[in-house]
Design a protein around this motif. Structure first.
Motif, PDB file in Angstrom:
ATOM      1  N   GLU A 233      -8.247   7.328  -9.991  1.00  0.00           N
ATOM      2  CA  GLU A 233      -7.333   6.652  -9.074  1.00  0.00           C
ATOM      3  C   GLU A 233      -7.325   5.139  -9.242  1.00  0.00           C
ATOM      4  O   GLU A 233      -6.547   4.451  -8.581  1.00  0.00           O
ATOM      5  N   LEU A 234      -8.186   4.601 -10.112  1.00  0.00           N
ATOM      6  CA  LEU A 234      -8.190   3.156 -10.331  1.00  0.00           C
ATOM      7  C   LEU A 234      -7.087   2.758 -11.296  1.00  0.00           C
ATOM      8  O   LEU A 234      -6.857   3.417 -12.301  1.00  0.00           O
ATOM      9  N   GLU A 235      -6.386   1.680 -11.003  1.00  0.00           N
ATOM     10  CA  GLU A 235      -5.374   1.165 -11.903  1.00  0.00           C
ATOM     11  C   GLU A 235      -6.043   0.220 -12.888  1.00  0.00           C
ATOM     12  O   GLU A 235      -6.936  -0.536 -12.536  1.00  0.00           O
TER      13      GLU A 235
ATOM     14  N   THR B   9       0.820  -1.213   0.000  1.00  0.00           N
ATOM     15  CA  THR B   9       0.000   0.000   0.000  1.00  0.00           C
ATOM     16  C   THR B   9       0.844   1.248   0.000  1.00  0.00           C
ATOM     17  O   THR B   9       0.420   2.296  -0.428  1.00  0.00           O
TER      18      THR B   9
ATOM     19  N   PRO C  52      -2.950  15.988  -6.166  1.00  0.00           N
ATOM     20  CA  PRO C  52      -4.368  15.653  -6.341  1.00  0.00           C
ATOM     21  C   PRO C  52      -4.959  16.543  -7.423  1.00  0.00           C
ATOM     22  O   PRO C  52      -4.427  17.618  -7.729  1.00  0.00           O
TER      23      PRO C  52
ATOM     24  N   ALA D 198      -0.992   9.013  -2.275  1.00  0.00           N
ATOM     25  CA  ALA D 198      -0.804   8.774  -0.841  1.00  0.00           C
ATOM     26  C   ALA D 198       0.632   9.046  -0.417  1.00  0.00           C
ATOM     27  O   ALA D 198       0.887   9.518   0.703  1.00  0.00           O
TER      28      ALA D 198
ATOM     29  N   ASP E 239     -11.581  14.299  -4.809  1.00  0.00           N
ATOM     30  CA  ASP E 239     -11.447  13.210  -3.840  1.00  0.00           C
ATOM     31  C   ASP E 239     -12.732  12.394  -3.709  1.00  0.00           C
ATOM     32  O   ASP E 239     -13.141  12.011  -2.613  1.00  0.00           O
TER      33      ASP E 239
ATOM     34  N   TYR F 281      -1.733   5.802  -9.593  1.00  0.00           N
ATOM     35  CA  TYR F 281      -1.966   7.174  -9.143  1.00  0.00           C
ATOM     36  C   TYR F 281      -2.393   7.215  -7.675  1.00  0.00           C
ATOM     37  O   TYR F 281      -1.983   8.106  -6.925  1.00  0.00           O
ATOM     38  N   GLY F 282      -3.223   6.248  -7.252  1.00  0.00           N
ATOM     39  CA  GLY F 282      -3.679   6.229  -5.868  1.00  0.00           C
ATOM     40  C   GLY F 282      -2.536   6.119  -4.886  1.00  0.00           C
ATOM     41  O   GLY F 282      -2.466   6.858  -3.895  1.00  0.00           O
ATOM     42  N   ARG F 283      -1.594   5.215  -5.123  1.00  0.00           N
ATOM     43  CA  ARG F 283      -0.432   5.063  -4.231  1.00  0.00           C
ATOM     44  C   ARG F 283       0.473   6.285  -4.307  1.00  0.00           C
ATOM     45  O   ARG F 283       0.984   6.763  -3.295  1.00  0.00           O
TER      46      ARG F 283
ATOM     47  N   THR G  48       2.452   5.759 -12.653  1.00  0.00           N
ATOM     48  CA  THR G  48       1.612   6.884 -13.037  1.00  0.00           C
ATOM     49  C   THR G  48       2.432   8.054 -13.575  1.00  0.00           C
ATOM     50  O   THR G  48       3.578   8.252 -13.155  1.00  0.00           O
TER      51      THR G  48
ATOM     52  N   THR H 282     -12.887   7.825 -11.962  1.00  0.00           N
ATOM     53  CA  THR H 282     -12.096   6.593 -11.815  1.00  0.00           C
ATOM     54  C   THR H 282     -10.612   6.846 -12.003  1.00  0.00           C
ATOM     55  O   THR H 282      -9.850   5.928 -12.270  1.00  0.00           O
TER      56      THR H 282
END
Length: 605
Positions: free
Chosen positions: A414-416, A13, A228, A222, A476, A217-219, A59, A412
């Motif tokens: 942030e979805l891989e 994560t 963002p 974070a 977000d 992108y999500g990781r 990303t 979507t």
């Protein structure tokens, strides 16, 4: 990418969780003093087995070039390879790669031409384009065989752009000692196989691409590696004339047929109307606010074609009072203009295709998506131009037309995703697996198609008028704000948010602005004598149902990706838990219960 790596803890994560302490200090390997956590983790994953082929999906803005050059330097120092060939999508990126390599102590020749046949021994290798390789595959095969060669395939998904390209790449680099494939968007909008990428069937038999290391992108968000994104969504009223002389009108963001939506969208993008000038004016105001905290912040307008790009530049120059950089993909000086813009402090650049991917202009902070392109690949590449973080607190701001397909892609982000090599037997061309529930949703939402006069190729089309309204901000996973006229305080409440804020501060400020806007709206509906608030006129029932079905379908698609479950199974579960009939017969309340349940699940994932 959601497939576990065979090379160790590549899917944690947080990239910093599994670091060996030695890697961040290996400054001699590359372009920066220290490796980012994910870059070190990816190197560790690579050297577990040192495979001949390695696909790294990271990303845009995460630092794929630095990772690749450090890996190249390490393989050279171990004498695993002698020469390096980098294959890039565009001529501009050849120079960008050579400059980055020079900072890493690697000498690459970006000026190599096929007619040269060989390059000087004072270089460690060359940078070429995919088109260059396709033109003389045998020559590049000969160069590859002449030494132990590492081939770096940048944005490898371009290897499937044409059958001849894929064949040429396989021929030219089949003999390579090592191959490192890179991509920021590890999927294509078609089923062309990508060279040197492995595909394995999922539980539905659809062959999916397999990354050896993935950093989505999500990781990255974070870890603070990327910015963002705040999407500023604009709707509006459009009017146009058909070949038969009929005048048509529609609103962006309403439940129209695909044909009507396409025409309304096209009308909005016409520079002769009022929609584009209003949105460009709002974007320029947003850029001014951002530049209070980031003085060199720049903006980019992505246009559909050269004619509109030039027209947008004229409008922008009138708005901001300074020259606007125009980048057209077929002009020889385009690369120089991008370089110049990246180094100066001008406010705006307008481009067609040259900045769709891979071009590094870190100061870009505000974007206007003024193109008719709507594939997931193009959208991801375009948004990737704005997410490169330079300091804490930066937020990218993208202005979007209220077009359902674009809003779904923004939701979507942030979805891989994986590249599917197969298609299921769907008449509508959808990538998802067929199921009766989705078919019922499509049937329930279907309206009578507009006449053949609406086909873009079948009539002399004319935009008559376009008006813009601010619709909302998407950030977000939430939506903030309501319809407002451009240039009003209600609009500025949202486009005037400070340019340097932590993500949680942005969310809190958006909530406060939404509350203030709602209070203003309530005050306007108060009777000046009695003080009573007039009720809002409810929308027609069919429009409410249409919107809820569309939203539910989008949420089901998102959960399907995360849970790896078919759409039909998710719809069936929603009916079992929440009760009620199939989607096509469900009431507003029943649909809302399913929407709320899926939102709670997605919020916990």
């Amino acid at each position: 990418m959601n497939t576990p790596s065979v090379f160790g803890p590549a899917q944690g994560t947080s990239a910093a969780e599994h670091l060996s302490p030695s890697f961040p200090e290996r400054a001699a390997w590359g372009t920066a003093g220290k490796l980012r956590a994910w870059q070190a983790e990816a190197l560790e994953a690579y050297f577990v087995h040192e495979p001949r082929d390695f696909l790294a999906a990271a990303t845009p803005g995460a630092g794929k070039t630095t990772f690749a050059l450090r890996l190249a330097a390490e393989l050279r120092s171990r004498r695993t390879i002698d020469r390096i060939t980098v294959v890039a999508p565009t001529e501009h990126l050849k120079n960008q790669w050579a400059d980055a390599a020079a900072r890493a102590g690697i000498r690459l020749d970006p000026m190599f031409k096929n007619a040269d046949r060989s390059y000087g021994s004072h270089y460690h290798g060359v940078v070429v384009t995919y088109a260059q390789v396709a033109a003389r595959a045998a020559l590049h095969k000969q160069l590859t065989e002449s030494s132990r060669t590492l081939v770096i395939l940048d944005e490898i998904h371009h290897g499937g752009d044409a059958l001849s390209w894929g064949d040429a790449i396989r021929e030219a680099f089949g003999p390579a000692t090592r191959r490192l494939s890179l991509t920021g968007t590890p999927f294509r909008s078609d089923t062309s196989p990508i060279p040197f990428v492995s595909y394995l069937p999922d539980k539905h038999g659809i062959r999916m691409s397999q990354s050896d290391y993935a950093y989505g992108y999500g990781r990255a968000l974070a870890d603070g590696v990327v910015r963002p994104v705040m999407f500023m969504v604009y709707a509006g009223h459009m009017k146009w004339r058909t070949r038969a002389g009929d005048e048509m009108e529609a609103k962006l963001g309403e439940g129209n047929t695909k044909d009507i939506t396409s025409q309304a969208w096209r009308t909005a993008l016409e520079p002769s109307g009022h929609w584009i000038p209003s949105v460009l004016r709002a974007a320029n105001s947003r850029l001014t606010e951002v530049r209070h905290g980031i003085p060199d912040a720049g903006g980019l307008v992505i246009a559909t074609d050269q004619t509109t790009a030039r027209a947008y530049a004229v409008i922008l120059e009138d708005i901001c009072g300074e020259p606007v950089t125009i980048v057209l993909s077929d002009e020889k000086e385009a690369s120089d203009r991008i370089d110049e813009f990246s180094k100066n402090t001008r406010r705006w650049m307008v481009a067609v295709r040259m900045v769709s991917e891979g071009v590094d202009v870190p100061r870009l902070a505000v974007g206007v998506y003024a193109t008719s392109a709507a594939t997931p690949l193009y959208f991801a590449q375009a948004i990737g131009r704005f997410v490169r973080a330079r300091r804490r607190g930066e937020t990218a701001s993208i202005f979007l037309p209220n077009v359902p397909g674009l809003l779904s892609l923004a939701n979507t982000l942030e979805l891989e995703r994986d590249h599917a090599l197969d298609r299921s037997n769907r008449e509508d061309g959808d990538d998802g697996m067929y199921n009766p529930e989705d078919a019922m949703v499509a049937a329930a939402n279907k309206e009578d198609k507009a006449s053949d006069d609406l086909g873009l190729d079948d009539f002399t089309w004319q935009a008559l008028d376009s008006q813009a309204t601010f619709d909302m901000v998407m950030f977000d996973g939430d939506e903030f704000g309501e319809l407002a006229e451009p240039g009003t305080d209600e609009e500025f409440d949202f486009i005037g948010i400070p340019g340097l804020l932590e993500p949680e501060q942005v969310s809190e400020l958006l909530r406060q602005r939404q509350s203030r806007q709602s209070k203003r709206s309530t005050d306007k509906r108060k009777d000046p004598v009695t003080g009573e608030i007039a009720p809002l006129e409810p929308p027609p029932l069919y429009r409410t149902l249409k919107e809820q079905r569309t939203l539910l379908s989008s949420l089901v698609g998102m959960w399907s990706k995360l849970a790896n479950e078919p759409h039909g199974m998710i719809h069936a579960e929603m009916r079992r838990i929440c009760g009620g009939p199939a989607v096509a017969q469900a009431s507003v309340t029943q649909l809302q219960m399913r929407i709320d349940l899926l939102r709670r699940r997605l919020g916990r994932s």
